[in-house]
Design an enzyme around this catalytic site. Structure first.
Site, mmCIF file in Angstrom:
data_model
loop_
_atom_site.group_PDB
_atom_site.id
_atom_site.type_symbol
_atom_site.label_atom_id
_atom_site.label_comp_id
_atom_site.label_asym_id
_atom_site.label_seq_id
_atom_site.Cartn_x
_atom_site.Cartn_y
_atom_site.Cartn_z
ATOM 1 N N TRP A 1 0.828 -1.208 0.000
ATOM 2 C CA TRP A 1 0.000 0.000 0.000
ATOM 3 C C TRP A 1 0.861 1.256 0.000
ATOM 4 O O TRP A 1 0.369 2.350 -0.265
ATOM 5 C CB TRP A 1 -0.960 0.006 1.189
ATOM 6 C CG TRP A 1 -0.345 0.344 2.532
ATOM 7 C CD1 TRP A 1 0.779 -0.183 3.075
ATOM 8 C CD2 TRP A 1 -0.851 1.288 3.481
ATOM 9 N NE1 TRP A 1 1.011 0.366 4.316
ATOM 10 C CE2 TRP A 1 0.025 1.265 4.593
ATOM 11 C CE3 TRP A 1 -1.950 2.131 3.527
ATOM 12 C CZ2 TRP A 1 -0.168 2.068 5.715
ATOM 13 C CZ3 TRP A 1 -2.160 2.924 4.652
ATOM 14 C CH2 TRP A 1 -1.268 2.893 5.727
ATOM 15 N N ASP A 2 2.161 1.090 0.263
ATOM 16 C CA ASP A 2 3.090 2.223 0.211
ATOM 17 C C ASP A 2 2.961 2.961 -1.114
ATOM 18 O O ASP A 2 3.045 4.192 -1.160
ATOM 19 C CB ASP A 2 4.533 1.731 0.361
ATOM 20 C CG ASP A 2 4.805 1.059 1.685
ATOM 21 O OD1 ASP A 2 4.021 0.162 2.064
ATOM 22 O OD2 ASP A 2 5.805 1.406 2.330
ATOM 23 N N GLU B 1 0.690 -1.628 12.613
ATOM 24 C CA GLU B 1 1.139 -3.016 12.616
ATOM 25 C C GLU B 1 1.528 -3.521 14.001
ATOM 26 O O GLU B 1 1.828 -4.718 14.145
ATOM 27 C CB GLU B 1 2.285 -3.190 11.616
ATOM 28 C CG GLU B 1 1.808 -3.027 10.186
ATOM 29 C CD GLU B 1 2.938 -3.111 9.174
ATOM 30 O OE1 GLU B 1 4.099 -3.314 9.587
ATOM 31 O OE2 GLU B 1 2.656 -2.963 7.970
ATOM 32 N N LYS C 1 2.273 1.922 16.057
ATOM 33 C CA LYS C 1 3.498 2.029 15.267
ATOM 34 C C LYS C 1 3.515 3.267 14.392
ATOM 35 O O LYS C 1 4.537 3.932 14.246
ATOM 36 C CB LYS C 1 3.667 0.787 14.390
ATOM 37 C CG LYS C 1 4.883 0.837 13.466
ATOM 38 C CD LYS C 1 4.957 -0.368 12.547
ATOM 39 C CE LYS C 1 6.126 -0.248 11.572
ATOM 40 N NZ LYS C 1 6.202 -1.387 10.634
ATOM 41 N N GLN C 2 2.375 3.592 13.764
ATOM 42 C CA GLN C 2 2.368 4.596 12.706
ATOM 43 C C GLN C 2 0.980 5.208 12.576
ATOM 44 O O GLN C 2 0.033 4.785 13.226
ATOM 45 C CB GLN C 2 2.772 3.945 11.389
ATOM 46 C CG GLN C 2 1.799 2.869 10.927
ATOM 47 C CD GLN C 2 2.387 1.949 9.898
ATOM 48 O OE1 GLN C 2 3.238 1.118 10.209
ATOM 49 N NE2 GLN C 2 1.950 2.082 8.659
#
Length: 757
Positions: free
Chosen positions: A377-378, A506, A574-575
């Site tokens: 998905w990046d 994640e 995480k993000q």
């Protein structure tokens, strides 16, 4: 020689390092300065690329292993995940005087350093290795002085200059140039100009160096009249590749020699006189079985045509091809360091993509085999939007990768008991699920299908290409909508839920119900599909609207935030996850909710997480009018991750995947969509410009919307929109509607900062 480096800043387009490190220009911040060291750059033309070591040519193990990649060269192993295969080092062009060679001067200390690093600390993130605090390039070499290596962002040409003293004491001035021709996808070239301070015979060795090869088999080498060649195949998949090198220069050819490591080389000898300059150029042709049934013939034709054109013609054509891409520029006024970082980020994205190439970049593009070269998905979420704004011709080609693998997506959905199309978390050659079995994300991180659909919808909004929408966009949007309509579960009260998924965070590495991100993304895509059906006159499944209207999106009325998933209790993430509801998904919510989500999750995000978190935080701070917070996060999204001297992102603050295009793409979105507030609409563009006080202005040049080309010039009080090409353009901003006349401009107010709560 010294172990530190200097990032030269002669202009905003040149990144350099040399052995004069008495000062470290640009290293203002201790967090950044602590990471100084030489990290080799790379260049590419979107089809092929090369990591270039300190020597300026050939292969090196350290401080980052040089790799040579071409699009689509994947392995295949039944029952396992695929990996990216890497080519032999096609850039090898060494010189010598009989007592030793120039490239050998860089070998001993590289090996020592590699041994030391392997015995000490390593950082493995995403399957790629990246060193911390590696030395200056000249410090790696013996007999090397007056060293300087530069990357010209305007052209992708890497120039390496040095004075080499051979083991016999002979002194030679050396200058290498390496380019991957943007105008000719199958062509690269390396040229070396030598100026000996001695009389005698100069050895020049052209090679295709098999030491750089990764996961190749059935390698064959040989020599034709004036060329050397190599054919090979990716393990398991059998995808063929071919390389041909032609050497031109004032020398007498000798016999080509093959080596057991899959290398082939040819040494030539030239009589040289002190004080005179001699230039040797190798023209490289590269092709794969994706391009032709006989890739060797295509590679040879490409090399021969390049040699006939000559190096001067190549450099001119390459410059003009890059000039076209740089018509889309981001100009940062008042911060020269930030300007270089922005231009470098854009350059690295462009090295791994090109028009008419139906391949999608991995998180590290063509720089290495990090993340196995897989597509995540990046691409659609972080890399691709920064292409769409100024390079829709490239953005459309990138989407072809997904469109061409719709059969695999339909098959995946059917295997999981759903209708429609489900895209894999990791995708390789064929578009099947390619996530390593040990990782749970392939099974559960299903939001990737929505991320793909969002990119397809944004392309339609930005281009208005209805034939594309019918042929490529509609199958994807309809397929993903059908997937979610069959994947969602109806409760007894009529609401719909998506259970058993992992969100973008994640650290939540086990299945959860009602991920806020997943549910909002699915709901939005269901509505995209219905809108697309209306545009095309196609029937829309009534279930799409039913599921979208009744989809549960959790909201904590006490905290006034969206919980990340059912049962979330505030644990470390995480993000960026929930904050992305506001951008890029444009979930209809009040700014107060966006601020609350941002504050709540900023305090719960791992400070050692990836850079994209700070990028999206910067965009959202700009969205709610907090310019101080926006600029602080802009800095945080780049400085700790950037590796000198060529301004490449690492995935993490202490290492990881390198060069990390995901980070570069997120960083660019701060300028393209954050400070401008640019959003795509079918009948207009929406703007909400704002400028941090730390900058004098931001100019976005060569933006594209529906056959128009326009610029946005953001200044403290006023923003000017100039329409360079196309019909009059409607603009919305601050609740007002404007019309930019063809060939004219308008001025709108720049938003003023709002005090942070």
């Amino acid at each position: 020689m010294t172990d530190s480096i200097r990032s030269a800043a002669t202009d905003a387009w040149l990144l350099s390092t040399d052995d004069d490190a008495s000062q470290a220009s640009g290293l203002e911040d201790d967090n950044f300065a602590a990471l100084t060291g030489y990290h080799p750059t790379f260049t590419g033309n979107g089809y092929l690329a090369a990591r270039v070591p300190a020597a300026g040519n050939g292969f090196a193990e350290a401080p980052v292993r040089t790799q040579f990649h071409v699009v689509g060269l994947y392995t295949g192993h039944p029952g396992e995940w695929s990996r990216k295969a890497g080519l032999p080092a096609w850039s090898a062009l060494d010189i010598g005087d009989g007592s030793g060679t120039y490239n050998e001067a860089f070998l001993p200390r590289e090996r020592e350093q590699r041994d030391e690093q392997l015995a000490g600390e390593e950082h493995l993130v995403g399957g790629d290795w990246e060193p911390v605090g590696s030395s200056a390039p000249a410090a790696l070499a013996r007999g090397i002085t007056r060293y300087r290596q530069s990357l010209d962002l305007r052209t992708g040409v890497i120039t390496t200059r040095a004075r080499w003293t051979s083991p016999a004491g002979r002194v030679t001035d050396v200058c290498y140039e390496l380019l991957a021709d943007r105008s000719r996808p199958h062509v690269a070239a390396v040229t070396v100009t030598v100026r000996p301070h001695w009389d005698g015979q100069l050895d020049v060795t052209d090679a295709l160096d098999g030491r750089a090869a990764i996961r190749l088999c059935d390698t064959r080498t040989g020599a034709g009249e004036g060329d050397i060649w190599l054919t090979t195949a990716a393990e398991g998949s059998g995808v063929r590749a071919a390389l041909v090198s032609l050497l031109r220069g004032p020398a007498v050819p000798s016999r080509a020699q093959s080596a057991i490591d899959g290398s082939v080389g040819r040494r030539v000898v030239a009589d040289v006189v002190a004080g005179r300059s001699y230039t040797f150029t190798k023209y490289v042709g590269i092709a794969t079985g994706h391009d032709a049934d006989d890739p060797l013939t295509l590679a040879r034709t490409a090399a021969e045509e390049a040699a006939r054109a000559g190096y001067r013609r190549l450099t001119g054509d390459n410059f003009r091809a890059w000039q076209r891409e740089w018509s889309g520029d981001i100009v940062v006024h008042g911060d020269t360091r930030l300007q270089r970082q922005v231009r470098a980020a854009k350059f690295y994205l462009l090295t791994s993509v090109r028009e008419d190439s139906p391949w999608s970049p991995s998180p590290v593009g063509l720089s290495s085999d990090g993340y196995n070269g897989h597509v995540f998905w990046d691409t659609e979420t972080w890399i691709w939007p920064s292409l769409l704004a100024q390079h829709p011709h490239i953005a459309g080609s990138v989407l072809d990768y997904r469109a061409n693998r719709m059969d695999a997506a339909r098959s995946y959905a059917a295997q999981c008991g759903q209708r429609g199309a489900r895209f894999p978390w990791e995708s390789g050659l064929h578009g099947h699920e390619d996530t390593p079995r040990w990782a749970p994300f392939g099974r559960y991180e299903q939001h990737v299908s929505s991320d793909v659909a969002l990119a397809f919808w944004q392309y339609w909004l930005a281009t208005g290409d209805e034939s594309w929408l019918r042929d490529k966009g509609w199958p994807v949007l309809r397929g993903v909508a059908d997937f979610w309509a069959s994947r969602a579960v109806a409760a007894t009260d009529g609401s719909y839920h998506i259970n058993g998924v992992i969100p973008p965070d994640e650290y939540a590495d086990e299945p959860h119900d009602d991920s806020a991100y997943t549910n909002v993304a699915a709901r939005t895509v269901l509505r995209f599909a219905a809108e697309a059906a209306g545009v095309l006159g196609e029937p829309a499944d009534p279930l799409w609207a039913e599921v979208a209207d009744r989809m549960v999106v959790l909201f904590d009325e006490q905290l006034k935030v969206h919980p990340e998933f059912a049962g979330y209790t505030g644990q470390l993430i995480k993000q960026a996850d929930v904050v992305m509801l506001a951008y890029p998904w444009e979930n209809p919510q009040a700014d107060e909710v966006t601020r609350a989500d941002l504050a709540y999750y900023s305090a719960r995000t791992d400070e050692d997480g990836p850079s994209m978190t700070d990028s999206v935080h910067a965009i959202l701070h700009a969205h709610v009018g907090d310019t101080k917070g926006a600029f602080e996060r802009t800095r945080r999204s780049v400085e700790p991750f950037l590796r000198p001297p060529f301004d490449q992102f690492a995935e993490g603050r202490t290492g990881g995947a390198f060069t990390f295009l995901t980070g570069h793409g997120g960083f660019l979105q701060v300028f393209l969509y954050g400070y401008s507030g640019l959003r795509w609409r079918p009948d207009r563009i929406e703007l909400a410009p704002i400028l941090p006080t730390e900058l004098d202005g931001i100019t976005l040049r060569g933006l594209r919307w529906r056959e128009r080309t326009f610029d946005i010039d953001i200044r403290p009080d006023t923003t000017v929109i100039r329409l360079r090409e196309g019909d009059a353009m409607p603009v919305g901003s601050g609740g007002c509607r404007y019309q930019v006349p063809s060939g004219g401009e308008i001025a709108i107010p720049t938003r003023q900062p709002v005090m942070a709560h």
